[in-house]
Design a protein around this motif. Structure first.
Motif, PDB file in Angstrom:
ATOM      1  N   TRP A  60     -15.653 -32.051  18.995  1.00 46.78           N
ATOM      2  CA  TRP A  60     -16.684 -33.003  19.396  1.00 46.78           C
ATOM      3  C   TRP A  60     -17.562 -32.410  20.490  1.00 46.78           C
ATOM      4  CZ3 TRP A  60     -12.499 -37.306  20.173  1.00 46.78           C
ATOM      5  CH2 TRP A  60     -12.065 -37.757  18.923  1.00 46.78           C
ATOM      6  N   ILE A 114     -17.958 -37.159  23.445  1.00 46.05           N
ATOM      7  CA  ILE A 114     -16.734 -37.438  24.203  1.00 46.05           C
ATOM      8  C   ILE A 114     -17.019 -38.396  25.349  1.00 46.05           C
ATOM      9  CG2 ILE A 114     -14.948 -36.394  25.649  1.00 46.05           C
ATOM     10  CD1 ILE A 114     -15.288 -33.840  23.917  1.00 46.05           C
ATOM     11  N   LEU A 130     -10.608 -32.126  24.488  1.00 42.26           N
ATOM     12  CA  LEU A 130     -10.975 -32.858  23.273  1.00 42.26           C
ATOM     13  C   LEU A 130     -11.947 -32.075  22.408  1.00 42.26           C
ATOM     14  CD1 LEU A 130     -11.304 -36.490  24.701  1.00 42.26           C
ATOM     15  CD2 LEU A 130      -9.466 -35.546  23.305  1.00 42.26           C
ATOM     16  N   VAL A 165     -13.020 -33.228  28.567  1.00 40.68           N
ATOM     17  CA  VAL A 165     -14.032 -32.816  27.583  1.00 40.68           C
ATOM     18  C   VAL A 165     -13.619 -31.493  26.928  1.00 40.68           C
ATOM     19  CG1 VAL A 165     -16.413 -32.021  27.300  1.00 40.68           C
ATOM     20  CG2 VAL A 165     -15.932 -34.062  28.679  1.00 40.68           C
ATOM     21  N   ARG A 203     -10.442 -42.124  25.362  1.00 37.53           N
ATOM     22  CA  ARG A 203     -10.281 -40.698  25.696  1.00 37.53           C
ATOM     23  C   ARG A 203      -8.832 -40.390  26.031  1.00 37.53           C
ATOM     24  NH1 ARG A 203     -15.138 -41.091  28.747  1.00 37.53           N
ATOM     25  NH2 ARG A 203     -13.942 -41.069  30.686  1.00 37.53           N
TER      26      ARG A 203
END
Length: 248
Positions: free
Chosen positions: A225, A230, A219, A216, A238
């Protein structure tokens, strides 16, 4: 069983960080049975809870379990894989009370529940834990025609009769205690090893949660995001986005 989503599992993990084994067992059991209330979960036989946790583990992490045991005789470290589909399988639930009769004793009792085990676990010593467990599970006890109060059973029952009670309960609820007898390839000794599904599953969940939070973070940093966005991605997508970040 419907697998719990990543957001719910993260919430379970976060709540369990400050808990010990009993609290984590309850949290994991809620994840295994999302619609069940706390009273219902606590009133279930221990084997039913263990079976639910094994089922949750299979749904989340697959059918293979890697186990590491140290030989009690020579200290050799033994690692092997287990087929989780054969673990935590419940037998047929008894239709009525369990009964043991020996000499002048007749004892009727029920299987220990999760709440019984928690109460015994809070006792100051093993003797008090045994007394509590026997008193809570005994339905009736008669010695030579005289009724014996449940709270006095643990001190009055002969050792061989207590052993028979334990064996009868284990036969009626085999999933309550999964113990492996592991043979050492070095010395040939056999080491009994209890497979604690709460501890095993919690360790896997902790590793999974920390890895997911790192995903998380990466990303979110790369794409801006939010965490819910996510977590809504499939694990495959992912992983693909993470590979793109690494190649950038």
């Amino acid at each position: 069983m419907t697998p719990t989503g990543p957001a719910e599992l993260l919430a379970t993990w976060e709540s369990g960080l400050a808990q010990h084994d009993a609290g984590r067992s309850l949290l994991l059991h809620r994840a295994a049975r999302p619609g069940a209330g706390t009273d219902e979960l606590l009133s279930m036989p221990v084997g039913a809870r263990e079976a639910d946790l094994f089922a949750l583990r299979r749904a989340l992490f697959g059918e293979r379990m890697q186990v590491r045991v140290e030989c009690a005789s020579c200290g050799e470290a033994m690692e092997f894989d287990l087929d989780a589909t054969v673990l935590g399988v419940r037998g047929r639930t008894p239709d009525g009370p369990l009964r043991v009769a020996e000499d002048d004793w007749v004892v009727e009792f029920r299987l220990p529940t999760v709440a019984d085990l928690a109460a015994a676990g809070s006792a100051p010593d093993a003797a008090e834990a045994r007394r509590l467990l026997v008193a809570r599970c005994a339905l009736s006890a008669v010695r030579g025609g005289e009724t014996v109060p449940p709270e006095r059973l643990a001190e009055l029952l002969p050792a061989d009769l207590q052993r028979r009670l334990s064996e009868t309960a284990a036969e009626a609820d085999p999933a309550a205690d999964v113990t492996l007898n592991v043979s050492c390839p070095e010395c040939g000794g056999v080491t009994p090893a209890e497979l604690d599904i709460t501890s095993y599953l919690w360790t896997e969940l902790d590793t999974w949660a920390r890895d997911l939070l790192l995903d998380v973070h990466l990303l979110a940093s790369a794409y801006g995001w939010s965490e819910p966005e996510i977590l809504a991605l499939s694990p495959l997508r992912r992983r693909y986005y993470l590979e793109l970040c690494a190649d950038a």
